[in-house]
Write a protein that holds these residues in place. Structure first.
Motif, PDB file in Angstrom:
ATOM      1  N   ILE A 554       0.951  -1.098  -0.185  1.00 24.36           N
ATOM      2  CA  ILE A 554       0.094  -0.097   0.052  1.00 24.36           C
ATOM      3  C   ILE A 554       0.851   1.361   0.068  1.00 24.36           C
ATOM      4  CG2 ILE A 554      -1.877  -1.070   1.254  1.00 24.36           C
ATOM      5  CD1 ILE A 554      -0.955   0.467   3.789  1.00 24.36           C
ATOM      6  N   SER A 555       0.317   2.482  -0.587  1.00 24.01           N
ATOM      7  CA  SER A 555       1.207   3.663  -0.808  1.00 24.01           C
ATOM      8  C   SER A 555       0.098   4.676  -0.354  1.00 24.01           C
ATOM      9  CB  SER A 555       1.918   3.721  -2.060  1.00 24.01           C
ATOM     10  OG  SER A 555       1.055   3.517  -3.032  1.00 24.01           O
ATOM     11  N   LEU A 556       0.510   5.774   0.289  1.00 24.04           N
ATOM     12  CA  LEU A 556      -0.344   6.708   0.614  1.00 24.04           C
ATOM     13  C   LEU A 556       0.432   7.962   0.652  1.00 24.04           C
ATOM     14  CD1 LEU A 556      -0.067   7.320   4.110  1.00 24.04           C
ATOM     15  CD2 LEU A 556      -0.853   5.134   3.827  1.00 24.04           C
ATOM     16  N   LEU A 568       5.149  10.899   1.711  1.00 21.73           N
ATOM     17  CA  LEU A 568       4.807   9.715   0.992  1.00 21.73           C
ATOM     18  C   LEU A 568       5.201   8.350   1.955  1.00 21.73           C
ATOM     19  CD1 LEU A 568       5.175   9.119  -2.884  1.00 21.73           C
ATOM     20  CD2 LEU A 568       5.693   7.324  -1.161  1.00 21.73           C
ATOM     21  N   ILE A 569       4.301   7.666   2.051  1.00 25.93           N
ATOM     22  CA  ILE A 569       4.827   6.345   2.904  1.00 25.93           C
ATOM     23  C   ILE A 569       4.174   4.989   2.159  1.00 25.93           C
ATOM     24  CG2 ILE A 569       4.207   5.287   4.947  1.00 25.93           C
ATOM     25  CD1 ILE A 569       3.188   8.074   6.141  1.00 25.93           C
ATOM     26  N   VAL A 570       4.986   3.985   2.057  1.00 25.21           N
ATOM     27  CA  VAL A 570       4.673   2.797   1.441  1.00 25.21           C
ATOM     28  C   VAL A 570       5.139   1.711   2.307  1.00 25.21           C
ATOM     29  CG1 VAL A 570       7.095   3.042   0.054  1.00 25.21           C
ATOM     30  CG2 VAL A 570       5.315   1.332  -0.679  1.00 25.21           C
ATOM     31  N   CYS A 571       4.378   0.634   2.195  1.00 22.84           N
ATOM     32  CA  CYS A 571       4.557  -0.355   3.133  1.00 22.84           C
ATOM     33  C   CYS A 571       4.558  -1.735   2.134  1.00 22.84           C
ATOM     34  CB  CYS A 571       3.369  -0.244   4.251  1.00 22.84           C
ATOM     35  SG  CYS A 571       3.409   0.945   5.336  1.00 22.84           S
ATOM     36  N   ASN A 572       5.423  -2.699   2.522  1.00 22.25           N
ATOM     37  CA  ASN A 572       5.660  -3.901   1.905  1.00 22.25           C
ATOM     38  C   ASN A 572       5.133  -5.075   2.910  1.00 22.25           C
ATOM     39  OD1 ASN A 572       6.134  -6.327   0.232  1.00 22.25           O
ATOM     40  ND2 ASN A 572       8.382  -5.821   0.261  1.00 22.25           N
ATOM     41  N   PHE A 573       4.069  -5.676   2.763  1.00 24.13           N
ATOM     42  CA  PHE A 573       3.806  -6.767   3.831  1.00 24.13           C
ATOM     43  C   PHE A 573       4.191  -8.029   3.403  1.00 24.13           C
ATOM     44  CE2 PHE A 573       1.140  -2.770   4.516  1.00 24.13           C
ATOM     45  CZ  PHE A 573       1.112  -3.007   5.865  1.00 24.13           C
TER      46      PHE A 573
END
Length: 645
Positions: A554-556, A568-573
Motif C-alpha cells: 500500500i502507498s499513501l 509519501l509512505i509505502v508499506c510492503n507486507f
C-alpha cells in the motif's frame, strides 16, 4: 453541641454545606461534591477536628467509627441535613491520618454495615478497608505545562500515548519483586518517555480497587488513588514530574460499573442507592458488578464530580472512559428476556446517554484544554462529535475496528495476505467519521492472546520485521496513537499484572533495535506536521495505490496545513524485496527517505534507497510525477518531499 451517652462530642452546628449545595446535589448538577462531602480536616472556632458528610437517605442513623472511638457505633453519631439525605457532623480532635468508616443503620430490614467513605481521598491498602482522613494539599511546579497544555492536547497536535499499568511496569526483584511506588516511578518514567518520544502516558485506573488483579477496573474509591503505590501527594508528585518533562497524563476512569464488595458503594444504606434495584438494569452478568443508576440525580453528581476531581486536584490532561458500549446498550452482554427496553421500546440506555453528554459538557466547560476519550467498540454514531450536533461529546474515540482488522491481517502468513488486503484499506471508509485513536492496548496482550510479537508470523527475524512494519503502518494512518507497555521492546510473553515488563530483553539486539525504531517513529511523528496536523481532515490523507493486493503493498500521502508538509509512505507486507517499484508522486524534486524500518539500525536487512529518490515527470496513479523505489522486505518507508515542486 450534642453529646451521646458515652460523652464524645459532635459539634452539630458546624457545616460547610449551604442550602444551594443541597439543591444542586439533589438536582444532579453539583459537580464539586468532593469539596463538601467526605472527610475534611479543618478548624472551627479555634477547635481542630474533621467535618464528615455522607449521603445515606434511607438510613435511620449514621455514625463515624474509627480507632479514635474504638470503632464503636454509638460514640459519634451524625445528624441528617434537612431532606437532602446527607448526614453530617464535626468531630473535634480528629485530624489527618485518622482511620474511619461510616456505620450505617438502615430503616429497612435491620440492615447495619460499616462502609468506606465514597468521597474518601485516601484509603487503607486492601484487604483493609478503612478510609483515612487526608487532604489534597500539594505545591505544584508544573505551571509552564498547565499554561501551554492547550497546544499539547489539541486535536491537531501529535498524540503518541504510552499505556501502562503502574503496578507492573517495573518491579524490584531484590525487594520481594514489589511494584515501584509513585515516587520511584517519578525518578525513571518521565525520562524513559522522553527518550522513547511519547507525548502522553495513560495509566490503567489508579483509583482505589480492592482486587489487584482487576488492574483497577473494579473501582471502589472514585476520589482516592490506590495506596498500593503511595499517598495522594506521591501520585501528584509523579504527575508533576511528568508534566515538567513535557509528558501529558491520561487516567482511565470507570463509570460503567463497580464491584459488589460489602464495604463499597453497593446497597449502601440498605437500599440500592448508587445502582439500579432491578438486576436486569443494575447488575452486570459478565463482570459480576453493579451498574450505576444514571437516571438518579445524586449519582450523576457523584460521578461527574469524580471526573472533575482528577482534573482539578491532580492536574490530569485527559480522561479515558472505560467500557462505554456497556453503558449505551441496555442489552449489553444480555440474552433476550434479560433486559428491560427503554420507554420507546429500544435497547439504548437513555439515562446513560444523557449522563455521558452532561459529563463531556461539564469537562470541556471547566477544562477546555483536556481531552475525554471513549473506549467504545460498536458503530454508535457521533461518539466524538459535539453534543449540540447530537453527539456524545467525547474528544476522541478508540478505533477498535482498525485494531481488530489490522491484527487479524498481520497474523496471516504473508503468502496469504493478498487475500485479506481489504483489512488494510477498509478503515478509510470510516476514518473521518470520528476523532480516532489507534489502540494497540493492554486488551490485546492478555487472556491467552499472546504478545504483539507473538502474533507476528515467521521466524525471529520476520516476527520483528512484521512488528516494525505494524508500528510504521500505524503511524502512517490519520489518527492518534496508543501502544501498551512492553510492545515497544517486543516483549515475548503476554502481559501479566504480577510480572514486570521484560526489560532484560533489551540486552538482545532485536529488542533494543525495535525500541530504537519506536523512538524514531515518535521523533519523526512529532517533527512532521503532515503526520498529525490534519488527522481529522480527509484532505490530509490520500491513497496513492491501495489496490496492489497481489504484491501486498500500500502507498499513501499525508499532508499538513502547509503544502510544503508532504509525506509519501509505502508499506510492503511480504518478505519479498521489490526493487524498481514505481509509485505516482504529486510533485517533482527530491524525496528524502526519512524512515526505513528495514535499516540495519533497527535490526533489518539493510535494503533501502540511499537517502532518497528523485521524482521524474512520468505520470502514474493519477499523479503528475513518479518515483522508483526499492521496497525492502516486510518494511515501511517514509519519504518527505524536498526541493522543486
Amino acid at each position: 453541641m450534642s453529646h451521646d451517652r458515652r460523652g464524645a462530642d459532635v459539634m452539630d452546628e458546624i457545616t460547610i454545606l449551604t442550602p444551594h449545595d443541597l439543591y444542586l446535589f439533589n438536582e444532579g448538577s453539583h459537580f464539586r461534591l468532593y469539596d463538601k462531602l467526605g472527610a475534611h480536616p479543618m478548624q472551627s472556632a479555634g477547635v481542630d477536628g474533621t467535618y464528615f458528610a455522607v449521603w445515606a437517605p434511607n438510613a435511620e442513623q449514621v455514625s463515624v467509627i474509627g480507632a479514635f472511638n474504638d470503632w464503636k457505633a454509638d460514640r459519634h453519631p451524625l445528624r441528617p441535613r434537612e431532606q437532602s439525605g446527607i448526614w453530617e457532623g464535626f468531630i473535634p480532635g480528629i485530624g489527618k491520618g485518622a482511620l474511619y468508616k461510616f456505620h450505617i443503620r438502615s430503616r429497612f430490614h435491620g440492615y447495619r454495615i460499616d462502609k468506606t467513605d465514597p468521597f474518601a481521598l485516601f484509603n487503607e491498602i486492601p484487604p483493609k478497608t478503612a478510609s483515612i482522613v487526608w487532604d489534597c494539599d500539594y505545591d505544584w511546579q508544573d505551571g509552564d505545562w498547565m499554561r501551554g497544555r492547550h497546544r499539547r492536547n489539541a486535536l491537531d497536535a501529535p498524540m503518541a500515548v504510552y499505556e501502562m499499568h503502574v503496578g507492573s511496569w517495573k518491579r524490584v526483584p531484590e525487594d520481594g519483586y514489589r511494584s515501584l511506588s509513585y515516587r520511584e516511578l517519578a525518578e525513571t518514567l518521565p525520562s524513559y518517555l522522553q527518550e522513547t518520544g511519547f507525548t502522553h502516558v495513560e495509566f490503567l485506573p489508579v483509583m482505589d480497587h480492592p482486587f489487584f488483579g482487576s488492574w483497577g477496573y473494579q473501582t471502589t474509591g472514585y476520589f482516592a488513588p490506590s495506596g498500593y503505590y503511595g499517598t495522594p501527594q506521591d501520585l501528584m508528585y509523579l504527575i508533576d514530574q511528568l508534566h515538567r518533562h513535557g509528558i501529558g497524563v491520561i487516567l482511565d476512569w470507570v463509570p460503567s460499573h463497580f464491584p459488589t464488595d460489602a464495604h463499597g458503594l453497593g446497597y449502601f444504606d440498605g437500599t440500592h442507592l448508587f445502582e439500579h434495584a432491578d438486576p436486569q438494569q443494575g447488575f452486570h452478568p459478565e463482570w459480576n458488578t453493579f451498574i450505576f443508576n444514571y437516571g438518579r440525580n445524586e449519582v450523576r453528581s457523584f460521578l461527574i464530580s469524580s471526573a472533575l476531581f482528577w482534573l482539578e486536584k491532580y492536574h490530569v490532561d485527559g480522561i479515558r472512559v472505560d467500557a462505554v458500549a456497556s453503558m449505551l446498550y441496555l442489552d449489553y452482554s444480555r440474552k433476550a428476556g434479560e433486559w428491560i427496553p427503554n420507554q420507546y421500546g429500544g435497547r439504548e440506555n437513555l439515562d446513560a446517554i444523557a449522563f455521558l453528554r452532561r459529563f463531556n459538557e461539564e469537562v470541556y466547560k471547566q477544562f477546555p484544554d483536556v481531552q475525554t476519550i471513549a473506549e467504545e467498540s460498536t458503530a454508535w454514531p457521533m461518539v466524538s462529535k459535539p453534543t449540540y450536533l447530537g453527539g456524545l461529546g467525547f474528544g476522541l474515540k478508540w478505533d477498535m475496528g482498525w485494531m481488530h482488522d489490522t491484527l487479524s491481517y498481520m497474523s496471516q502468513d504473508p503468502y496469504f495476505r493478498k487475500y485479506h488486503h481489504n483489512k488494510l484499506t477498509f478503515r478509510m471508509l470510516y476514518a473521518f467519521h470520528e476523532n480516532f485513536v489507534l489502540p494497540l492496548s493492554h486488551d490485546e496482550v492478555v487472556y491467552g492472546k499472546g504478545s504483539l510479537l507473538g502474533k507476528m508470523p515467521g521466524d525471529e527475524w520476520q516476527k520483528f520485521a512484521n512488528l516494525r512494519l505494524l508500528f510504521g503502518y500505524m503511524y502512517a494512518q490519520a489518527a492518534k496513537k496508543l501502544l501498551f507497555m512492553g510492545g515497544e521492546i517486543g516483549q515475548g510473553r503476554e502481559w501479566a499484572h504480577d510480572h514486570s515488563v521484560e526489560w532484560d530483553l533489551l540486552q538482545y539486539p532485536f529488542h533494543s533495535s525495535l525500541q530504537r525504531w519506536v523512538a524514531d517513529l515518535n521523533r519523526v511523528y512529532r517533527a512532521e506536521p503532515a503526520l498529525y496536523q490534519r488527522d481529522l481532515d480527509p484532505a490530509g490523507f490520500e491513497w496513492i495505490d491501495c489496490n496492489d493486493a497481489e504484491s501486498s503493498v500500500i502507498s499513501l500521502l499525508r499532508t499538513g496545513a502547509s503544502t510544503d508538509d508532504l509525506l509519501l509512505i509505502v508499506c510492503n507486507f511480504t518478505p519479498v524485496p521489490r526493487p524498481n517499484y514505481r509509485l505516482g508522486a504529486p510533485r517533482g524534486g527530491f524525496w528524502q527517505e526519512l524512515l526505513n524500518s528495514d535499516a540495519t539500525l533497527y535490526g533489518g536487512s539493510g535494503w533501502g534507497n540511499l537517502g532518497g529518490v528523485e521524482a521524474v515527470p512520468i505520470p502514474l496513479h493519477g499523479r503528475s510525477h513518479s518515483i522508483t523505489v526499492t521496497l525492502p522486505p516486510l518494511a515501511a518507508l517514509f519519504f518527505k518531499s524536498r526541493g522543486a515542486h
